[in-house]
Scaffold this active site. Structure first.
Site, PDB file in Angstrom:
ATOM      1  N   ARG A 180       1.307  -3.983  -2.002  1.00  0.00           N
ATOM      2  CA  ARG A 180       2.703  -3.440  -2.109  1.00  0.00           C
ATOM      3  C   ARG A 180       3.244  -4.552  -1.351  1.00  0.00           C
ATOM      4  O   ARG A 180       3.026  -5.125  -0.355  1.00  0.00           O
ATOM      5  CB  ARG A 180       2.987  -2.115  -1.331  1.00  0.00           C
ATOM      6  CG  ARG A 180       2.358  -1.028  -1.751  1.00  0.00           C
ATOM      7  CD  ARG A 180       2.649  -0.290  -3.088  1.00  0.00           C
ATOM      8  NE  ARG A 180       4.304  -0.107  -3.123  1.00  0.00           N
ATOM      9  CZ  ARG A 180       4.870   0.481  -4.296  1.00  0.00           C
ATOM     10  NH1 ARG A 180       4.019   0.905  -5.229  1.00  0.00           N
ATOM     11  NH2 ARG A 180       6.182   0.507  -3.990  1.00  0.00           N
ATOM     12  N   ILE A 181       4.691  -5.002  -1.974  1.00  0.00           N
ATOM     13  CA  ILE A 181       5.521  -5.840  -1.499  1.00  0.00           C
ATOM     14  C   ILE A 181       6.441  -5.132  -0.472  1.00  0.00           C
ATOM     15  O   ILE A 181       7.343  -5.804   0.207  1.00  0.00           O
ATOM     16  CB  ILE A 181       6.133  -7.000  -2.436  1.00  0.00           C
ATOM     17  CG1 ILE A 181       6.683  -5.842  -3.451  1.00  0.00           C
ATOM     18  CG2 ILE A 181       5.206  -7.794  -2.857  1.00  0.00           C
ATOM     19  CD1 ILE A 181       7.644  -6.719  -4.312  1.00  0.00           C
ATOM     20  N   ASP A 182       6.624  -3.884  -0.764  1.00  0.00           N
ATOM     21  CA  ASP A 182       7.517  -3.058   0.268  1.00  0.00           C
ATOM     22  C   ASP A 182       6.736  -2.407   1.579  1.00  0.00           C
ATOM     23  O   ASP A 182       5.939  -2.688   1.673  1.00  0.00           O
ATOM     24  CB  ASP A 182       8.181  -2.215  -0.565  1.00  0.00           C
ATOM     25  CG  ASP A 182       7.272  -1.249  -1.423  1.00  0.00           C
ATOM     26  OD1 ASP A 182       6.253  -1.319  -1.108  1.00  0.00           O
ATOM     27  OD2 ASP A 182       7.715  -0.282  -2.381  1.00  0.00           O
ATOM     28  N   ASP A 183       7.772  -1.613   2.116  1.00  0.00           N
ATOM     29  CA  ASP A 183       7.235  -1.257   3.354  1.00  0.00           C
ATOM     30  C   ASP A 183       6.593   0.494   3.002  1.00  0.00           C
ATOM     31  O   ASP A 183       6.739   1.310   3.576  1.00  0.00           O
ATOM     32  CB  ASP A 183       8.249  -0.860   4.486  1.00  0.00           C
ATOM     33  CG  ASP A 183       8.640  -2.088   4.739  1.00  0.00           C
ATOM     34  OD1 ASP A 183       7.791  -3.057   5.257  1.00  0.00           O
ATOM     35  OD2 ASP A 183       9.656  -2.304   4.872  1.00  0.00           O
TER      36      ASP A 183
END
Ligand code: 6R9
Length: 653
Positions: free
Chosen positions: A517-520
């Site tokens: 993932r590139i998000d949290d």
């Protein structure tokens, strides 16, 4: 593979090209496999770019159909009513087979039960059940009468259940009294009653349940109370005759809550025709399912994998499948291999975390079984590391099976990047090639699409039938989350593509490897958990000032949860406090989301603009102690915090 639907790469390439160049023709051909009360006249109408009007996605316009009809009536009318739909395997030694005729009768009766509770087309029904046959039955009963189901995974807590019920405004909840998971009794009734109380007390939510229908699965959970209506009693009084509600292409089918990087979980909306075509077509091709095969997916129907690859995709294809209530390691680590031999399973679909866990017990367990019926071994939910891939291929597949590493999401409705058995040459760790109609684009940090071998943000350039149609009640969040990509300086770098939230790498052969993932969002054992949700849960602890959560590598779960917690002045991070913090997360979200490690943070590392520097926290959580490996730390307000955090990391537990 001889006789596979797609038997070589030339055929795949030809079909893939056609799916992009002549989509009307391609989907015209694919949609022949379904029953349409009215055929579609327009393939799609799509706008991804918010500057040109609201983002909107419509497929198969003008059609009318019904997924329950396609999953049941159609097969029965074709004389296949006595085929087995489910071989149900209980947690311990119970098992039972259900034919398509039997499932059909249960679905019709339960649809009438729902109607008798006032449920009509467009109303939402919440389902909170373990893996008993009543779970897919309740989902299909909703689909039959046009009700929208919202299944909540049985591992969620009372708080999480209540907030989902309130958000989708379900008035009917279908549940069970209790169920054994391995050796532990899960008392669902207690959880449901607590959720009911939370809803009644929550003036702001302004919502309550009118009826709670209970499948009596395990009486150890205690007797039913006045507010509980037994499933069997309602079914006994229901007629087995229930006409189908013909649905428009874009009528809602279900909501499924999933975690994002910010705020509370979002209700992902899937609709009728596109989801039907996508779940069933991907099922057929990706598992190369042929009549007579026995298929087994170990997922829970509480997640998207169970929706698309237990309840809908397989049933619409008239498949025979194993429905498993238990866990892969109970009563022994040979459970899966025993079931595969018992039913001569041809396609087995599970998560890398299960593969790694079974691997840790040793190959003697799979090696002690024949497993020769297996043809396709699927993987889903998280990246499968090459070591687990090879073990799965060698010791379970005996080098004879296709390994299908399927990349997709709750939002995509079905498989997006995946091998096709028999056609796609494999590489460990690669989800390989896009499915028909899927056009990926990899963006660089400026939002520019890259060619050839590269790495970057994974986006999808055009719509596909199974794409989510919205976030329930929140068009703005839908557009912001999935169609606008920002860089670190908060500049918009993409606004006309579907943003997956994943990063990936493409090699010279055009093969895709999803890297994370590139998000949290943290992916624990294939379960998506938002850091924002975890942090808000931890902050419920009375002496918590602030909390930050990151993922760290874990040999079996893939990722595990690490929490940094700042306590009120004068409070110490004792083992009791660590335990209490974990307990808060269990009760706010569910046991599966409890942090693996918690450490004290005198303060959190922040930038001058007040942003938590998660990059630093991730390094500490991963056990890095050398500050030179932390990257650029020049923007931190107080550098001495790093040393203090490293010191406290020694007592993380
Ligand atoms: C189906 C499902 C979606 C996220 C996704 C990605 C990760 C899923 C994967 C994979 C690498 C695969 N993911 N499959 N990563 N390889 N084969 O899992 O849906 O629960 O919504 O999770 O899971 O990060 O974005 P969901």
């Amino acid at each position: 593979m001889a006789g596979a639907y797609v038997s070589n790469m030339a055929q795949y390439n030809k079909m893939y090209r056609q799916s992009l160049d002549e989509p009307e023709k391609f989907w015209g051909m694919m949609s022949k496999d379904f029953y349409w009360k009215e055929m579609w006249h327009t393939l799609n109408e799509v706008n991804f770019d918010y500057t040109k009007g609201p983002v909107s996605i419509k497929w198969f316009l003008g059609s009318k159909t019904n997924l329950a009809y396609n999953a049941l009536d159609r097969h029965i009318e074709a004389g296949k009513g006595d085929n087995i739909a489910f071989y149900w395997e209980g947690n311990d030694d119970e098992s039972r087979a259900y034919t398509y005729n039997e499932v059909y009768e249960m679905v019709c009766k339960f649809a009438n039960v729902l109607k008798s509770k006032g449920i009509k087309k467009g109303d939402t029904v919440a389902i909170y059940l373990p893996m008993v046959v009543e779970l897919p039955v309740a989902m299909l009963a909703c689909a039959r009468i046009g009700a929208v189901h919202s299944v909540v995974f049985g591992g969620f807590s009372a708080d999480a259940l209540a907030s989902r019920v309130a958000d989708c405004k379900a008035r009917v909840l279908v549940t069970a009294d209790g169920v054994m998971r391995a050796k532990k009794l899960v008392n669902l009734l207690d959880i449901v009653d607590n959720a009911d109380k939370i809803l009644k007390a929550d003036k702001e939510a302004n919502h309550k349940l009118d009826s709670i229908i209970v499948v009596e699965r395990n009486s150890k959970a205690g007797p039913l109370k006045e507010q509980h209506e037994p499933w069997n009693k309602l079914m006994a009084g229901a007629s087995a005759d229930c006409p189908v509600e013909w649905m428009d292409a874009e009528d809602p089918l279900f909501l499924l809550y999933t975690s994002g990087s910010t705020g509370k979980p979002k209700g992902v909306l899937h609709t009728t025709a596109g989801y039907m075509v996508w779940s069933a077509t991907t099922f057929k091709y990706v598992f190369d399912y042929r009549p007579g095969d026995v298929y087994w997916c170990t997922a829970d129907c509480g997640w998207i994998t169970g929706h698309s690859y237990i309840t809908y995709g397989p049933m619409i294809n008239g498949a025979t499948q194993v429905l498993f209530e238990g866990v892969p390691t109970h009563p022994t680590p040979a459970r899966c291999w025993e079931i595969i031999d018992k039913y001569k399973v041809n396609q087995f679909y599970t998560a890398p975390t299960a593969v790694r866990s079974l691997m840790s017990f040793g190959e003697q367990y799979p090696e002690g079984h024949s497993l020769k019926s297996l043809r396709v071994l699927g993987s889903v939910g998280e990246p499968i590391n090459p070591e687990a891939w090879r073990w799965y291929s060698k010791h379970v597949g005996r080098g004879q099976c296709s390994i299908s590493d399927t990349w997709w999401q709750t939002e995509t409705g079905g498989h997006m990047i995946t091998p096709l058995p028999g056609a796609t040459p494999q590489k460990p760790g690669f989800a390989t090639k896009p499915f028909f109609g899927v056009e990926p684009a990899i963006l660089d940090p400026d939002g520019k699409e890259q060619d050839g071998a590269c790495a970057g943000y994974l986006t999808i350039k055009r719509s596909w039938p199974g794409q989510l149609r919205g976030i329930y009640g929140d068009q703005e969040r839908f557009e912001k989350t999935y169609f606008q990509l920002f860089n670190g300086a908060n500049e918009m770098i993409s606004k006309d593509k579907y943003i997956t939230g994943d990063a990936c790498r493409r090699d010279k052969d055009g093969y895709y490897c999803i890297t994370g993932r590139i998000d949290d969002v943290i992916n624990v054992s294939g379960h998506r958990i938002g850091t924002a949700e975890l942090e808000s849960a931890l902050s419920q602890f009375e002496h918590c000032v602030e909390a930050a959560v990151v993922g760290f590598p874990h040999p079996i779960k893939g990722e595990a949860i690490y929490a940094f917690v700042t306590l009120e002045q004068g409070y110490e991070m004792t083992p009791e406090v660590q335990k209490a913090l974990k307990q808060v997360v269990r009760s706010e979200i569910g046991a599966f989301a409890a942090p693996d490690k918690i450490q004290f943070a005198p303060a959190l590392p922040k930038t001058r603009s007040g942003k938590i520097m998660r990059r630093i926290l991730r390094r500490i959580a991963a056990g890095v102690t050398d500050v030179s490996e932390f990257g650029d730390i020049s923007t931190i307000t107080d550098p001495s915090i790093i040393d203090e955090l490293l010191e406290n990391a020694k007592h993380a537990s």
